[in-house]
Write a protein that holds these residues in place. Sequence first.
Motif, PDB file in Angstrom:
ATOM      1  N   THR A  25     -13.915  11.941 -46.206  1.00 32.20           N
ATOM      2  CA  THR A  25     -13.037  13.099 -46.233  1.00 32.20           C
ATOM      3  C   THR A  25     -13.312  13.884 -47.510  1.00 32.20           C
ATOM      4  OG1 THR A  25     -11.268  11.932 -47.395  1.00 32.20           O
ATOM      5  CG2 THR A  25     -11.242  11.811 -44.991  1.00 32.20           C
ATOM      6  N   PRO A  26     -12.822  15.102 -47.601  1.00 33.37           N
ATOM      7  CA  PRO A  26     -12.979  15.848 -48.860  1.00 33.37           C
ATOM      8  C   PRO A  26     -12.373  15.120 -50.063  1.00 33.37           C
ATOM      9  CG  PRO A  26     -12.368  17.347 -47.112  1.00 33.37           C
ATOM     10  CD  PRO A  26     -12.277  15.958 -46.535  1.00 33.37           C
ATOM     11  N   LYS A  27     -11.305  14.351 -49.835  1.00 34.80           N
ATOM     12  CA  LYS A  27     -10.702  13.599 -50.934  1.00 34.80           C
ATOM     13  C   LYS A  27     -11.638  12.507 -51.444  1.00 34.80           C
ATOM     14  CE  LYS A  27      -5.838  14.214 -49.836  1.00 34.80           C
ATOM     15  NZ  LYS A  27      -4.579  13.566 -49.465  1.00 34.80           N
ATOM     16  N   THR A  28     -12.310  11.801 -50.523  1.00 30.36           N
ATOM     17  CA  THR A  28     -13.222  10.744 -50.968  1.00 30.36           C
ATOM     18  C   THR A  28     -14.443  11.332 -51.676  1.00 30.36           C
ATOM     19  OG1 THR A  28     -14.350  10.657 -48.817  1.00 30.36           O
ATOM     20  CG2 THR A  28     -12.498   9.145 -49.163  1.00 30.36           C
TER      21      THR A  28
ATOM     22  N   LYS B 246     -14.334   6.193 -43.714  1.00 29.70           N
ATOM     23  CA  LYS B 246     -13.874   7.558 -43.505  1.00 29.70           C
ATOM     24  C   LYS B 246     -14.345   8.445 -44.651  1.00 29.70           C
ATOM     25  CE  LYS B 246      -9.919   6.047 -40.930  1.00 29.70           C
ATOM     26  NZ  LYS B 246      -8.620   5.478 -41.053  1.00 29.70           N
TER      27      LYS B 246
END
Length: 79
Positions: free
Chosen positions: A8-11, A6
Amino acid sequence: MSKVLKITPKTIAFDILLVAIVWVLFTLWFKPHVPSEDETIVTLVAAFTALPGAGTFYFCLQMFKVTLAHQRKLKAEKN
């Protein structure tokens, strides 16, 4: 594979943070090895020298994440 890996902006932010930390550590490591008396030049040369190391770390991190995602996918398919 996108369900296992996944993005995501967090990763993305976490990857950037890790690469920035490695870049700072490489810069600090290279500073004593720069043959100059001017502190500005020493910092600039050490920082530019640390860029390829940080870039290599980024690629290794991405390869690790893809390999881990592939292993998780294979394990999920077995069960």
